[in-house]
Enzyme design. Structure first.
Site, short mmCIF file in Angstrom:
data_model
loop_
_atom_site.label_atom_id
_atom_site.label_comp_id
_atom_site.label_asym_id
_atom_site.label_seq_id
_atom_site.Cartn_x
_atom_site.Cartn_y
_atom_site.Cartn_z
N ASP A 24 -10.73 3.12 4.59
CA ASP A 24 -11.11 1.72 4.42
C ASP A 24 -12.66 1.47 4.42
O ASP A 24 -13.11 0.31 3.99
CB ASP A 24 -10.67 0.98 5.64
CG ASP A 24 -9.47 -0.05 5.42
OD1 ASP A 24 -9.41 -0.54 4.17
OD2 ASP A 24 -8.76 -0.21 6.25
N LYS A 48 0.65 -1.19 0.06
CA LYS A 48 0.12 0.00 -0.03
C LYS A 48 0.84 1.22 0.09
O LYS A 48 0.75 2.02 -0.81
CB LYS A 48 -0.90 0.07 1.25
CG LYS A 48 -1.91 -0.88 0.99
CD LYS A 48 -2.82 -1.30 2.47
CE LYS A 48 -3.61 -2.61 2.20
NZ LYS A 48 -4.55 -2.81 3.18
N GLN A 99 -4.64 -1.97 9.97
CA GLN A 99 -4.69 -3.50 9.26
C GLN A 99 -5.25 -4.32 9.84
O GLN A 99 -5.02 -4.16 10.94
CB GLN A 99 -3.14 -3.57 8.70
CG GLN A 99 -3.04 -4.79 7.86
CD GLN A 99 -3.65 -4.69 6.38
OE1 GLN A 99 -3.72 -3.57 5.81
NE2 GLN A 99 -4.16 -5.88 5.70
N1 GUN Z 1 -7.09 -6.91 5.93
C1 GUN Z 1 -7.58 -7.56 4.94
N2 GUN Z 1 -8.06 -6.76 3.84
C2 GUN Z 1 -8.03 -5.59 4.43
C3 GUN Z 1 -8.31 -4.38 3.90
O1 GUN Z 1 -8.76 -4.04 2.92
N3 GUN Z 1 -8.33 -3.13 4.86
C4 GUN Z 1 -7.55 -3.37 6.16
N4 GUN Z 1 -7.62 -2.27 6.94
N5 GUN Z 1 -7.34 -4.52 6.63
C5 GUN Z 1 -7.39 -5.78 5.80
#
Ligand code: GUN
Length: 295
Positions: free
Chosen positions: A121, A54, A98
């Protein structure tokens, strides 16, 4: 019939070019550099890898990223204090915590604390609630289902009146995907581990979204001829013939299903690149919201 292959890398590259242009404009016209803060608690290698990806993508489109790593035994108070600081930081326009968090932490309380205008998110309960309700618009839409919808649009899917089946009901993908499809006037069925006669239910779908985390579960005879098939799965399976000894496959048996479907995403190379792309798009939107607030 052989399906059209929906190329997630190509669509992601196109959308990222638009985002990079938007970021450039924001810098030139307003002196604002969009910023994303990532919060990683603990050292799970897969989560750390996702966060690194990311951050690298942010750099490519000119978005600043601020990486925060807390130890696996961080307290609830420490995580909440970090989120509160990021909420108050004007250089931060998006906050990504995350998931999953280590088991001793209260995920709901942490997500609830993220400023609505920085919830890139789309996991804040208010954003999810707005997504669930008729006539309401969330400030942000969760990145993976958002990316899946963009791929369907690019492939020319008709949503209104379509039979859509979502395999999986996770908070991150299945549930928000179902709600997005309802917003677009599809008739939506959500399947899960207790669903009876899964193949028959899936065969009804004009649009099938597979997000269950089971390697190559969806077979050709689960798919209606001509259907749009979006494979969100990413599963590591043994591949003794390869150098690494493993390979990545989706939830859909691609080789079989591409002979039946009208359009299909590969995995890898389908939804995966779109998830990060939509995160970048949401971060740019966060910067636009901050600008609008200042005006
Ligand atoms: N863990 C797996 N997919 C995601 C996501 O799209 N965002 C976040 N914050 N954690 C994740």
């Amino acid at each position: 019939m052989t399906a059209t292959i929906i190329d997630g890398n190509a669509v992601a590259a196109k959308v990222q070019d638009q985002i990079a242009a938007g970021v450039e404009k924001m810098k030139a016209e307003h002196g604002i550099v969009p910023g994303l803060a990532t919060v990683l608690v603990g050292e799970d290698p897969a989560s750390a890898q996702y966060v690194r990806m990311k951050q690298r993508r942010c750099a490519k489109v000119g978005i600043q990223s601020f990486g925060h790593v807390l130890p696996a035994d961080a307290t609830q108070e420490e995580v909440e204090k970090l989120v509160a600081d990021l909420n108050a930081n004007p250089e931060v326009h998006g906050i990504l915590v995350q998931l999953p968090l280590p088991g001793h932490l209260d995920e709901e309380r942490v997500l609830n604390l993220i400023s609505l205008n920085k919830d890139v998110d789309g996991f804040h309960p208010v954003n999810i609630g707005r997504l669930a309700m008729k006539g309401r618009e969330p400030t942000f839409v969760p990145c993976t289902p958002y990316g899946a919808m963009v791929l369907l649009e690019e492939a020319g899917a008709e949503f209104s009146g379509a039979e859509a089946v979502v395999l999986g009901r996770s908070n991150i993908v299945g549930l928000p995907a179902a709600m997005l499809l309802i917003h677009r006037n599809a008739t939506v069925t959500v399947c899960h581990s207790r669903t009876k006669d899964l193949p028959a239910v899936c065969r009804r779908a004009d649009i099938l979204i597979a997000a269950v985390g089971r390697a190559e579960m969806v077979k050709a005879d689960w798919v209606k001829p001509g259907a749009y098939v979006i494979d969100v799965g990413s599963n590591q399976v043994a591949d003794p013939g390869s150098e690494k000894g493993y390979k990545w496959v989706g939830d859909v048996d691609f080789d079989e299903v591409k002979e039946v479907a009208g359009a299909i995403t590969p995995s890898p190379g389908g939804v995966g690149p779109m998830t990060i792309t939509m995160l970048l798009k949401n971060t740019l939107r966060g910067a636009e919201l901050a600008l609008a607030e200042k005006a």
